[in-house]
Design a protein around this motif. Structure first.
Motif, PDB file in Angstrom:
ATOM      1  N   TYR A  15       0.858  -1.186   0.000  1.00  0.00           N
ATOM      2  CA  TYR A  15       0.000   0.000   0.000  1.00  0.00           C
ATOM      3  C   TYR A  15       0.894   1.237   0.000  1.00  0.00           C
ATOM      4  O   TYR A  15       1.635   1.473   0.962  1.00  0.00           O
ATOM      5  N   VAL A  16       0.847   1.976  -1.095  1.00  0.00           N
ATOM      6  CA  VAL A  16       1.786   3.070  -1.338  1.00  0.00           C
ATOM      7  C   VAL A  16       1.090   4.411  -1.105  1.00  0.00           C
ATOM      8  O   VAL A  16       0.058   4.706  -1.722  1.00  0.00           O
ATOM      9  N   ILE A  23      -2.378   3.811  -2.753  1.00  0.00           N
ATOM     10  CA  ILE A  23      -2.575   2.950  -3.916  1.00  0.00           C
ATOM     11  C   ILE A  23      -2.177   1.523  -3.555  1.00  0.00           C
ATOM     12  O   ILE A  23      -1.086   1.282  -3.038  1.00  0.00           O
ATOM     13  N   GLN A  24      -3.065   0.570  -3.843  1.00  0.00           N
ATOM     14  CA  GLN A  24      -2.755  -0.845  -3.617  1.00  0.00           C
ATOM     15  C   GLN A  24      -1.941  -1.374  -4.794  1.00  0.00           C
ATOM     16  O   GLN A  24      -2.385  -1.338  -5.932  1.00  0.00           O
ATOM     17  N   CYS A  25      -0.733  -1.850  -4.509  1.00  0.00           N
ATOM     18  CA  CYS A  25       0.178  -2.283  -5.580  1.00  0.00           C
ATOM     19  C   CYS A  25       0.654  -3.717  -5.357  1.00  0.00           C
ATOM     20  O   CYS A  25       0.664  -4.220  -4.236  1.00  0.00           O
ATOM     21  N   ILE A  45       9.006   3.791  -6.960  1.00  0.00           N
ATOM     22  CA  ILE A  45       8.410   4.304  -8.191  1.00  0.00           C
ATOM     23  C   ILE A  45       7.379   3.276  -8.640  1.00  0.00           C
ATOM     24  O   ILE A  45       7.651   2.066  -8.622  1.00  0.00           O
ATOM     25  N   PHE A  46       6.187   3.731  -8.994  1.00  0.00           N
ATOM     26  CA  PHE A  46       5.129   2.791  -9.338  1.00  0.00           C
ATOM     27  C   PHE A  46       4.296   3.323 -10.508  1.00  0.00           C
ATOM     28  O   PHE A  46       4.424   4.482 -10.912  1.00  0.00           O
ATOM     29  N   THR A  52      -6.570   0.538  -6.862  1.00  0.00           N
ATOM     30  CA  THR A  52      -6.433  -0.873  -6.466  1.00  0.00           C
ATOM     31  C   THR A  52      -5.675  -1.717  -7.485  1.00  0.00           C
ATOM     32  O   THR A  52      -5.637  -2.934  -7.361  1.00  0.00           O
ATOM     33  N   ASP A  53      -5.063  -1.067  -8.455  1.00  0.00           N
ATOM     34  CA  ASP A  53      -4.423  -1.842  -9.524  1.00  0.00           C
ATOM     35  C   ASP A  53      -3.102  -1.198  -9.927  1.00  0.00           C
ATOM     36  O   ASP A  53      -2.948  -0.714 -11.040  1.00  0.00           O
ATOM     37  N   GLY A  54      -2.153  -1.206  -8.974  1.00  0.00           N
ATOM     38  CA  GLY A  54      -0.856  -0.609  -9.256  1.00  0.00           C
ATOM     39  C   GLY A  54       0.261  -1.633  -9.229  1.00  0.00           C
ATOM     40  O   GLY A  54       0.099  -2.759  -8.739  1.00  0.00           O
TER      41      GLY A  54
END
Length: 293
Positions: A15-16, A23-25, A45-46, A52-54
């Motif tokens: 979780y970023v 953002i859920q990654c 970096i993402f 919910t889609d990272g």
């Protein structure tokens, strides 16, 4: 590409925190290939199409990392040790201090449950607190019941990433609830049969308190010095390091060497004997460690 900080890792998701959004990654396969495991506290970096889609693409360089608890880029560690229930342990505290000092994290000692002490117990705790202060550590006496020390702790949290760590059952979650009542972290009483608290914290997560980020971490009661070498230990005891500068022999380990200023300071009462005893105990443990190949 956007950047952010991992504030929670759970069940393969990271979780970023990016700005005001979380953002859920997932981690890309390249991390497994390169044997890089993203940690809570990592700057990353993402890329993400929605909340919910990272995917995490890159973990930036860390300034430090801890193994237990698994967390990176920590500014300071609040080492929570209870005055009673369980009894205050200088040996266990010194183990935590060595681990924290070795990882170049600033330690702050919190002695909790002051409200449960007798007059004699409180006197003993205050004496220990003064000795650790003289060694160069910040020490705060606290009680989550009476809010003693809570305001002082808050002044250290501002703008930092902090870890709360210590033996199970010492009141870490209760103290965090006192710092921020909205957290409502689950707490359990000490098991009278086992003499230790139940593990109520299951994962590492950074939570906002004031203007800082704080990790409530699973309690643990044993530490090994798998990364520490004999010559490193000296630097993990500030008062020993200070006196060692005047030892006759460079690289003095303060065991049997002649004209050792550290041993002299112990004999003169300038360094508490229990601190030196723990240093010698840890040094022996490191020396007897099985070599890794």
């Amino acid at each position: 590409m956007p950047e952010g900080k991992i504030i929670k890792a759970l069940s393969g998701f990271y979780y970023v925190l990016a700005g005001d959004e979380v953002i859920q990654c997932r981690g890309r396969g390249v991390f497994r290939k390169n044997k890089v495991t993203p940690l809570v506290g990592d700057e990353v970096i993402f890329e993400a199409e929605n909340e919910t889609d990272g995917y995490i693409l890159e973990v930036k360089a860390r300034k430090n990392e801890l193994v237990r608890p698994p967390i990176a880029n920590v500014d300071q560690a609040f080492l929570v040790f209870s005055a009673v229930e369980p009894d205050f342990s200088t040996s266990l505290l010194d183990r935590f201090l060595v681990l924290v000092e070795f990882n170049q994290v600033r330690p702050i000692i919190l002695i909790s449950k002051l409200d449960l002490t007798t007059k004699e117990e409180r006197f003993s705790i205050e004496r220990y607190a003064e000795e650790y202060k003289q060694a160069g550590y910040q020490v705060i006496l606290t009680s989550s019941e009476t809010d003693d020390g809570v305001e002082e702790v808050l002044t250290f949290i501002d703008g930092k990433i902090s870890v709360f760590a210590g033996q199970s059952g010492v009141g870490k979650s209760s103290l965090l609830n006192a710092l921020n009542p909205e957290l409502e972290l689950k707490t359990d009483h000490i098991s009278s049969h086992l003499g230790r608290g139940k593990h109520t914290t299951r994962h590492v997560e950074l939570i906002h308190i004031e203007n800082g980020l704080v990790a409530d971490t699973p309690g643990f009661s044993s530490l090994d010095f798998s990364e520490v070498e004999p010559e490193d230990l000296n630097y993990c005891f500030p008062e020993i390091q200070e006196k060692s500068n005047d030892c006759k022999f460079r690289g003095c380990l303060h065991v049997a060497e002649p004209k050792c200023k550290v041993k002299e300071a112990v004999e003169n009462g300038e360094i508490p004997k229990y601190r030196y005893d723990h240093y010698i105990e840890f040094l022996q443990e490191i020396k007897e460690r099985k070599p890794r190949y």
